[in-house]
Design a protein around this motif. Sequence first.
Motif, PDB file in Angstrom:
ATOM      1  N   ILE A 270       0.194  -1.458  -2.537  1.00 55.19           N
ATOM      2  CA  ILE A 270       0.215  -0.271  -1.673  1.00 55.19           C
ATOM      3  C   ILE A 270       0.228   1.000  -2.514  1.00 55.19           C
ATOM      4  O   ILE A 270      -0.499   1.959  -2.248  1.00 55.19           O
ATOM      5  N   HIS A 271       1.070   1.013  -3.539  1.00 56.66           N
ATOM      6  CA  HIS A 271       1.185   2.173  -4.426  1.00 56.66           C
ATOM      7  C   HIS A 271       0.655   1.822  -5.806  1.00 56.66           C
ATOM      8  O   HIS A 271       0.616   0.655  -6.203  1.00 56.66           O
ATOM      9  N   GLU A 272       0.257   2.823  -6.554  1.00 54.11           N
ATOM     10  CA  GLU A 272      -0.178   2.612  -7.925  1.00 54.11           C
ATOM     11  C   GLU A 272       0.969   2.009  -8.754  1.00 54.11           C
ATOM     12  O   GLU A 272       2.133   2.360  -8.550  1.00 54.11           O
ATOM     13  N   ASN A 300      -1.146  -5.814  -1.478  1.00 51.50           N
ATOM     14  CA  ASN A 300      -1.034  -5.212  -0.148  1.00 51.50           C
ATOM     15  C   ASN A 300      -1.161  -6.285   0.936  1.00 51.50           C
ATOM     16  O   ASN A 300      -1.971  -7.207   0.824  1.00 51.50           O
ATOM     17  N   HIS A 301      -0.360  -6.177   1.972  1.00 55.40           N
ATOM     18  CA  HIS A 301      -0.349  -7.091   3.121  1.00 55.40           C
ATOM     19  C   HIS A 301       0.148  -8.489   2.782  1.00 55.40           C
ATOM     20  O   HIS A 301       0.034  -9.397   3.611  1.00 55.40           O
ATOM     21  N   SER A 302       0.697  -8.693   1.586  1.00 52.32           N
ATOM     22  CA  SER A 302       1.175 -10.036   1.242  1.00 52.32           C
ATOM     23  C   SER A 302       2.691 -10.166   1.369  1.00 52.32           C
ATOM     24  O   SER A 302       3.227 -11.273   1.284  1.00 52.32           O
ATOM     25  N   ILE A 321       1.006 -11.726  -6.131  1.00 53.61           N
ATOM     26  CA  ILE A 321       0.764 -10.744  -7.190  1.00 53.61           C
ATOM     27  C   ILE A 321      -0.570 -11.088  -7.835  1.00 53.61           C
ATOM     28  O   ILE A 321      -0.717 -12.171  -8.428  1.00 53.61           O
ATOM     29  N   SER A 322      -1.556 -10.222  -7.649  1.00 52.48           N
ATOM     30  CA  SER A 322      -2.928 -10.484  -8.123  1.00 52.48           C
ATOM     31  C   SER A 322      -3.438 -11.831  -7.615  1.00 52.48           C
ATOM     32  O   SER A 322      -4.156 -12.550  -8.322  1.00 52.48           O
ATOM     33  N   GLY A 323      -3.056 -12.169  -6.393  1.00 54.96           N
ATOM     34  CA  GLY A 323      -3.536 -13.408  -5.773  1.00 54.96           C
ATOM     35  C   GLY A 323      -2.678 -14.624  -6.057  1.00 54.96           C
ATOM     36  O   GLY A 323      -2.953 -15.699  -5.513  1.00 54.96           O
TER      37      GLY A 323
END
Length: 545
Positions: A270-272, A300-302, A321-323
Amino acid sequence: MTTQPCELHSANEDYLAEAATIKLGGGDKGIARQHRHGRLTARERIEHLVDPGGYHFECGLFAAWGMYKEYGGAPAAGVVTTIAPVGGRLCMIVANDATVKAGAFFPMTCKKIIRAQMIALRARLPLIYLVDSAGVFLPLQEDVFPDTDDFGRVFRNNAVISAAGVPQIAAIMGNCVAGGGYLPVLSDVILMTEGSGLYLAGPALVKAAIGQEVDSEDLGGAEMHASISGTVDFREKDDKSCLKRLRDIMLADMKTPPMQDSPIEAAPPIHEPAAVYDVFSADPHEQYDVVELLESVVDNHSWNEYRAEFGGSIVCGYARISGWPCGIVANQRKLTDRIMPGGKEGPSRSLNMPAVVYVESADKAARFIMDCNQKHIPIIFVHDTTGFMVGRDSEQAGIIRSGAKMVNAMSNSIVPKISLITGGSYGAGNYAMCGRAFDPFLTLAWPSSRCAVMSAQSAAGTLLQIDLAARKRRGEEIDEEERSQLLEAISASYNEQQDIRYGAAREWVDRIIEPHETRNELSAALQIASTFPIEESFRTGVLQT
């Protein structure tokens, strides 16, 4: 290194500068000496070995930090241990740094290599040893030689790892003498460069022991071991040809699976990632929302928070995190609502203090940990805690029982456990959040984080009272100025010990990381953990209910 929230950037810059110095090993003179002998340095060898563009997940960079000053220090404990791809397969690489005391083994060198071996064994990572060591650092032999976390344990682990079917390849690229000779010979494949030496006793010791005069080449050179003793499998001209052969051997490995991509498509947070600097505060008097911090880390959305309205002092949730799917157990650093069952007048309300573990949050975390184990989901523990709640009400509510339940579930986890220390990690809170004593697969920490039995302020006050009481019993009178000086001295000593670099020096932390790289670091940790075999069913011991 400051720990003020507005100075987190500064703490990170200090860490980077110090890390760069450590990576120089023995310095320019040591590097020049290695090149003069026609050899690459440990880090140069690793660069030639790993796949182009492959990331390095170096463990133990700060090992031995601030230690052995009377001997000139031992940057990174004189050995580089890093996880990196070789031939498309993640490997644990252990490379002696001959620029540091000729690669001799200090006590922390042993502990660092043993830690690397254990990470590799648990994740079934092939081990590659780049050997260039003069053996035990003799002035400290009593702390290097005999114990279960000393020199001999490295070779015991060689044998156990081999029996477990984890590939081990050793390349002798310089000195390999005395007991250290067992490390390559207990590996599956041995390479050796010309000009290197492999022997139990060098020429001088042989002459002293049995009166025989022999040169280094006849005693243990590459040609002798390749053609007469039959000890080495490949004789190589120099470092570069040796490393090329080693890569070819890894490319031929059909047992180790290639690196896998994440099972689910990654999404940005969501945020950098750099927004963690704006959210986080290391000041114990300030608050922040750990969920907001995690929004710069997870996809996001996870994020699916578990029992979001219950036990608010610990946040639990499923995320990616990164899928890479994971469970997250994180200390909450803000005031949260606590609703307790009531009688005729109904439930009562109070507030949970920031960073403190309460009965309900420990119960919730224990249940969440068990669920992650049922689903084989790796767990990330995010530390920023002062410990468990104390006092009459907490004790009567069963805080020890609930804490024991959480520790039991965490201790018996069969999934990979990854610890990340962002702020404080104190006392029993460190234990419950999978501190070093509880076998985390990997432990990461921010540069400004702290780890100790209690905070410096609490410890200094306690120790001061003990000291003053002892002086009073001896009839000594202490004025206010002396009291202030004592408190300052005690605080300085304790602050040094709670500094995360102090812990990293002693191998309590695998890797200090840049805060804005937390997402990438945890993604890499989860990818490494993806090869972690889960071969048993989850079960706990007796749970206190």
